[in-house]
Design a protein around this motif. Structure first.
Motif, PDB file in Angstrom:
ATOM      1  N   ARG A  67       0.856  -1.182   0.000  1.00  0.00           N
ATOM      2  CA  ARG A  67       0.000   0.000   0.000  1.00  0.00           C
ATOM      3  C   ARG A  67       0.895   1.235   0.000  1.00  0.00           C
ATOM      4  NH1 ARG A  67      -3.007  -3.462  -0.811  1.00  0.00           N
ATOM      5  NH2 ARG A  67      -5.067  -3.936   0.077  1.00  0.00           N
ATOM      6  N   GLY A  68       0.602   2.149  -0.905  1.00  0.00           N
ATOM      7  CA  GLY A  68       1.361   3.390  -0.942  1.00  0.00           C
ATOM      8  C   GLY A  68       2.831   3.141  -1.179  1.00  0.00           C
ATOM      9  N   ALA A  69       3.662   3.548  -0.210  1.00  0.00           N
ATOM     10  CA  ALA A  69       5.118   3.364  -0.319  1.00  0.00           C
ATOM     11  C   ALA A  69       5.613   2.239   0.573  1.00  0.00           C
ATOM     12  CB  ALA A  69       5.826   4.670   0.051  1.00  0.00           C
ATOM     13  N   HIS A  70       4.695   1.334   0.995  1.00  0.00           N
ATOM     14  CA  HIS A  70       5.071   0.307   1.960  1.00  0.00           C
ATOM     15  C   HIS A  70       4.671  -1.085   1.480  1.00  0.00           C
ATOM     16  CE1 HIS A  70       6.237   3.069   5.269  1.00  0.00           C
ATOM     17  NE2 HIS A  70       5.481   3.890   4.567  1.00  0.00           N
ATOM     18  N   VAL A  71       5.496  -2.059   1.834  1.00  0.00           N
ATOM     19  CA  VAL A  71       5.279  -3.463   1.495  1.00  0.00           C
ATOM     20  C   VAL A  71       5.343  -4.275   2.787  1.00  0.00           C
ATOM     21  CG1 VAL A  71       6.310  -5.474   0.357  1.00  0.00           C
ATOM     22  CG2 VAL A  71       6.172  -3.293  -0.862  1.00  0.00           C
ATOM     23  N   THR A  72       4.474  -5.269   2.930  1.00  0.00           N
ATOM     24  CA  THR A  72       4.530  -6.214   4.042  1.00  0.00           C
ATOM     25  C   THR A  72       4.691  -7.613   3.473  1.00  0.00           C
ATOM     26  OG1 THR A  72       3.059  -4.812   5.359  1.00  0.00           O
ATOM     27  CG2 THR A  72       3.356  -7.099   6.089  1.00  0.00           C
ATOM     28  N   ASP A  73       5.637  -8.379   4.013  1.00  0.00           N
ATOM     29  CA  ASP A  73       5.877  -9.726   3.491  1.00  0.00           C
ATOM     30  C   ASP A  73       5.108 -10.769   4.305  1.00  0.00           C
ATOM     31  OD1 ASP A  73       7.366 -10.480   5.778  1.00  0.00           O
ATOM     32  OD2 ASP A  73       9.277  -9.986   4.862  1.00  0.00           O
ATOM     33  N   ILE A  74       5.172 -12.012   3.862  1.00  0.00           N
ATOM     34  CA  ILE A  74       4.377 -13.063   4.505  1.00  0.00           C
ATOM     35  C   ILE A  74       4.929 -13.460   5.867  1.00  0.00           C
ATOM     36  CG2 ILE A  74       3.524 -13.967   2.319  1.00  0.00           C
ATOM     37  CD1 ILE A  74       5.534 -16.253   2.523  1.00  0.00           C
ATOM     38  N   ASP A  75       6.141 -12.998   6.205  1.00  0.00           N
ATOM     39  CA  ASP A  75       6.673 -13.194   7.549  1.00  0.00           C
ATOM     40  C   ASP A  75       6.259 -12.067   8.491  1.00  0.00           C
ATOM     41  OD1 ASP A  75       8.550 -15.641   7.683  1.00  0.00           O
ATOM     42  OD2 ASP A  75       9.097 -14.685   5.787  1.00  0.00           O
ATOM     43  N   GLY A  76       5.533 -11.081   7.962  1.00  0.00           N
ATOM     44  CA  GLY A  76       5.048  -9.994   8.794  1.00  0.00           C
ATOM     45  C   GLY A  76       5.955  -8.785   8.877  1.00  0.00           C
ATOM     46  N   HIS A  77       7.038  -8.756   8.123  1.00  0.00           N
ATOM     47  CA  HIS A  77       7.964  -7.631   8.150  1.00  0.00           C
ATOM     48  C   HIS A  77       7.490  -6.534   7.202  1.00  0.00           C
ATOM     49  CE1 HIS A  77      10.704 -10.117  10.416  1.00  0.00           C
ATOM     50  NE2 HIS A  77      10.741 -11.016   9.455  1.00  0.00           N
ATOM     51  N   GLY A  78       7.627  -5.286   7.636  1.00  0.00           N
ATOM     52  CA  GLY A  78       7.271  -4.145   6.799  1.00  0.00           C
ATOM     53  C   GLY A  78       8.503  -3.476   6.223  1.00  0.00           C
ATOM     54  N   TYR A  79       8.344  -2.891   5.057  1.00  0.00           N
ATOM     55  CA  TYR A  79       9.451  -2.241   4.346  1.00  0.00           C
ATOM     56  C   TYR A  79       8.989  -0.890   3.793  1.00  0.00           C
ATOM     57  CZ  TYR A  79      10.957  -7.127   4.141  1.00  0.00           C
ATOM     58  OH  TYR A  79      11.281  -8.411   4.456  1.00  0.00           O
ATOM     59  N   VAL A  80       9.910   0.065   3.802  1.00  0.00           N
ATOM     60  CA  VAL A  80       9.733   1.256   2.973  1.00  0.00           C
ATOM     61  C   VAL A  80      10.213   0.887   1.582  1.00  0.00           C
ATOM     62  CG1 VAL A  80      10.297   3.676   2.616  1.00  0.00           C
ATOM     63  CG2 VAL A  80      10.126   2.772   4.946  1.00  0.00           C
ATOM     64  N   ASP A  81       9.358   1.061   0.608  1.00  0.00           N
ATOM     65  CA  ASP A  81       9.670   0.610  -0.748  1.00  0.00           C
ATOM     66  C   ASP A  81      10.162   1.770  -1.592  1.00  0.00           C
ATOM     67  OD1 ASP A  81       9.910  -0.675  -3.131  1.00  0.00           O
ATOM     68  OD2 ASP A  81       7.780  -1.155  -3.367  1.00  0.00           O
ATOM     69  N   PHE A  82      11.474   1.798  -1.825  1.00  0.00           N
ATOM     70  CA  PHE A  82      12.073   2.769  -2.739  1.00  0.00           C
ATOM     71  C   PHE A  82      12.385   2.128  -4.094  1.00  0.00           C
ATOM     72  CE2 PHE A  82      13.389   4.519   1.456  1.00  0.00           C
ATOM     73  CZ  PHE A  82      12.809   5.781   1.349  1.00  0.00           C
ATOM     74  N   ALA A  83      12.105   0.837  -4.233  1.00  0.00           N
ATOM     75  CA  ALA A  83      12.278   0.182  -5.529  1.00  0.00           C
ATOM     76  C   ALA A  83      11.059   0.402  -6.404  1.00  0.00           C
ATOM     77  CB  ALA A  83      12.520  -1.314  -5.339  1.00  0.00           C
ATOM     78  N   LEU A  84       9.870   0.268  -5.795  1.00  0.00           N
ATOM     79  CA  LEU A  84       8.609   0.507  -6.500  1.00  0.00           C
ATOM     80  C   LEU A  84       8.569  -0.256  -7.822  1.00  0.00           C
ATOM     81  CD1 LEU A  84       8.263   4.319  -5.707  1.00  0.00           C
ATOM     82  CD2 LEU A  84       6.927   2.458  -4.697  1.00  0.00           C
ATOM     83  N   GLY A  85       8.866  -1.558  -7.717  1.00  0.00           N
ATOM     84  CA  GLY A  85       8.811  -2.398  -8.908  1.00  0.00           C
ATOM     85  C   GLY A  85       9.780  -1.954  -9.986  1.00  0.00           C
ATOM     86  N   ASP A  86      10.929  -1.392  -9.584  1.00  0.00           N
ATOM     87  CA  ASP A  86      11.896  -0.849 -10.543  1.00  0.00           C
ATOM     88  C   ASP A  86      11.208   0.113 -11.503  1.00  0.00           C
ATOM     89  OD1 ASP A  86      14.348  -0.375 -11.684  1.00  0.00           O
ATOM     90  OD2 ASP A  86      14.282  -2.098 -13.020  1.00  0.00           O
ATOM     91  N   THR A  87      10.383   0.995 -10.926  1.00  0.00           N
ATOM     92  CA  THR A  87       9.669   2.105 -11.571  1.00  0.00           C
ATOM     93  C   THR A  87       8.225   1.761 -11.919  1.00  0.00           C
ATOM     94  OG1 THR A  87      11.716   3.041 -12.487  1.00  0.00           O
ATOM     95  CG2 THR A  87       9.680   3.831 -13.432  1.00  0.00           C
ATOM     96  N   GLY A  88       7.908   0.489 -12.127  1.00  0.00           N
ATOM     97  CA  GLY A  88       6.535   0.145 -12.488  1.00  0.00           C
ATOM     98  C   GLY A  88       5.514   0.598 -11.465  1.00  0.00           C
ATOM     99  N   GLY A  89       5.925   0.694 -10.191  1.00  0.00           N
ATOM    100  CA  GLY A  89       5.025   1.126  -9.128  1.00  0.00           C
ATOM    101  C   GLY A  89       5.229   2.570  -8.723  1.00  0.00           C
ATOM    102  N   MET A  90       5.700   3.418  -9.621  1.00  0.00           N
ATOM    103  CA  MET A  90       6.001   4.807  -9.272  1.00  0.00           C
ATOM    104  C   MET A  90       4.768   5.570  -8.809  1.00  0.00           C
ATOM    105  SD  MET A  90       8.034   7.704 -11.514  1.00  0.00           S
ATOM    106  CE  MET A  90       6.602   8.376 -12.372  1.00  0.00           C
ATOM    107  N   CYS A  91       3.579   5.152  -9.205  1.00  0.00           N
ATOM    108  CA  CYS A  91       2.363   5.799  -8.717  1.00  0.00           C
ATOM    109  C   CYS A  91       2.080   5.432  -7.263  1.00  0.00           C
ATOM    110  CB  CYS A  91       1.163   5.393  -9.574  1.00  0.00           C
ATOM    111  SG  CYS A  91       1.156   6.108 -11.232  1.00  0.00           S
ATOM    112  N   GLY A  92       2.765   4.411  -6.743  1.00  0.00           N
ATOM    113  CA  GLY A  92       2.486   3.871  -5.427  1.00  0.00           C
ATOM    114  C   GLY A  92       1.643   2.610  -5.553  1.00  0.00           C
TER     115      GLY A  92
END
Length: 464
Positions: A67-92
């Motif tokens: 969601r937005g600029a954040h990713v949560t994995d199946i182990d429950g860890h959250g990340y700030v996503d600066f990769a954004l799908g290597d640009t594909g997710g630039m809209c968030g």
């Protein structure tokens, strides 16, 4: 007075630190590790795309939600996503406007090989933003580049495509070349597959006007395929006057100029092209333009369209079949993509959101520069538009050769593994950051703190 000796770290120190971070990653991500092991039983190279194996942890995290600029994995860890799908997710991720538009169109049919009224708005908006009058939609920027190259060959009668060493233009075969140790070869460990690159490609170093002029002098090049600045080999800024020379030389030699803004669309609503008044014959973009739904576009100038129509006229109603351009496909310009593109361009990739994204990229670069200065590190950060990159060399490279000579792939891998363990995602192929409209100052500041811890770890271990 005796000179102080410079103590170099042990040759295998970085490798040992990578092993340690990857072990920590495995311990933190047991569910992703198990999922990856299962995926290797069914997918070639482990994941739905072989690109997914390239993350520095040794295997990718499996995503539960984004969601937005954040990713949560199946182990429950959250990340700030600066990769954004290597640009594909630039809209968030999960952007409301795109999600709602896509859901509406899915309910009314995803693909019919027929236009919808949304396409009328999209075509007009592409022309307004990027300045070229006629557009074609594809399923990816790779397809858009292939179409642009095919058109260039058709109307010039020439076969060769000139690219810059270290470039990346998707799966375009002509661009799989680089200069290494003074010799032309295949880039990025790509395996030869029978294509005679000497017959279809030319490659020169970026920012080298003399080499470009010499390569175009034979007038056997159909098109130059170029990013406005290089973004996929480490960011390589464009030298003053290079674009003026590139445009003048291509016009002088009857060579078409294709500008690929698949990454540099992060520079502003009209990309680097609108911001700096470039005048391409063909303009290519992809990835971010439909909010993460697969899409690419290319636009052509009035002159190119007229030359093309001499080879492939518009439809004659009395003919049962019209000529095929040899590009595209039944999913190109599908209704779902068009609806998402309208939402992305109309509601997300706005001047206001770009100002926010660029401001956060500037904030990130300032934080990185502070860490570099505090620790007297021979590193630099480049920030252009909403994108930034850390490189382990004192100044920005001028071309691909300088990247090859100075790049620290081992240190990049270590940093990336450390980032993932600390909740930061960056583009896995080099240390590039991208902002989306949902990125917050707190996300940027979190990165600065993680980078400080990374540098402290290097110092503690005797690696910096």
């Amino acid at each position: 007075m005796t000179a102080t000796a410079i103590i170099e770290p042990a040759p295998d120190l970085i490798d040992r630190l990578i092993d340690r971070e990857q072990q920590r990653f495995a311990e933190l991500h047991p569910k992703s590790a198990a999922a990856w092991a299962e995926g290797r039983q069914h997918f070639l190279y482990g994941g739905p795309s072989h690109w997914m194996r390239r993350w520095a942890g040794g295997f990718p995290v499996y995503v539960a939600k984004a969601r937005g600029a954040h990713v949560t994995d199946i182990d429950g860890h959250g990340y700030v996503d600066f990769a954004l799908g290597d640009t594909g997710g630039m809209c968030g991720h999960g952007v409301e406007a795109v999600t709602e538009a896509a859901a509406r169109q899915l309910a009314n049919g995803a693909t019919m090989m027929l236009p919808t009224e949304d396409s009328l708005w999209v075509g007009a908006e592409l022309s307004r933003r990027f300045g070229l009058p006629y557009w074609t939609l594809t399923t990816s920027a790779t397809d858009a580049n292939r179409g642009a190259i095919r058109i260039a060959r058709m109307i010039t009668g020439r076969n060769k495509v000139l690219v810059f060493s270290g470039c990346y233009h998707g799966g375009v075969e002509e661009a799989h070349v680089e200069i290494r140790d003074g010799k032309v070869g295949l880039r990025n460990m790509i395996h030869a597959n029978g294509v005679d690159h000497a017959a279809v490609s030319k490659v020169v170093e970026f920012n080298d006007v003399a080499a470009l002029e010499a390569a175009l002098a034979d007038e056997d090049v159909a098109c130059v395929l170029a990013e406005p600045l290089m973004t996929n080999f480490g960011m390589v800024p464009v030298a003053d006057g290079f674009h003026d020379a590139l445009r003048a030389l291509t016009r002088k030699t009857g060579t078409l100029l294709i500008i690929d803004e698949t990454h540099t669309i992060s520079c502003g609503p009209g990309g680097y092209t609108a911001l700096h008044g470039l005048e391409p014959d063909i303009f290519v973009c992809g990835k971010a333009i439909a909010g993460g739904i697969p899409a690419g576009v290319f636009g052509v100038s009035e002159e190119v369209s007229q030359r093309l129509r001499k080879h492939v006229p518009d439809v004659n109603p009395r003919q049962r079949q019209s000529a095929h351009l040899g590009i595209g496909g039944t999913l190109a310009g599908n209704a779902l993509t068009v609806a998402a593109m309208r939402a992305a361009l109309g509601a997300v990739l706005t001047p206001e959101n770009y100002a926010r994204m660029i401001g956060n990229a500037e904030r990130l670069a300032e934080g990185v520069r502070a860490v570099i200065a505090e620790n007297a590190l021979p590193w630099h950060v480049t920030q252009i538009g909403a994108r930034a990159e850390i490189m382990f060399m004192p100044r920005p490279p001028k071309n691909g050769a300088e990247v090859i000579a100075a790049r620290r792939g081992d240190l990049e891998t270590l940093l990336h593994a450390f980032y993932m363990n600390e909740g930061i995602l960056v583009t896995p192929f080099h240390t590039m950051f991208l902002m989306c409209p949902a990125t917050e100052a707190a996300d940027v500041d979190r990165h600065t703190g993680v980078l400080r811890r990374f540098v402290a770890m290097l110092k503690r271990e005797g690696a910096a």
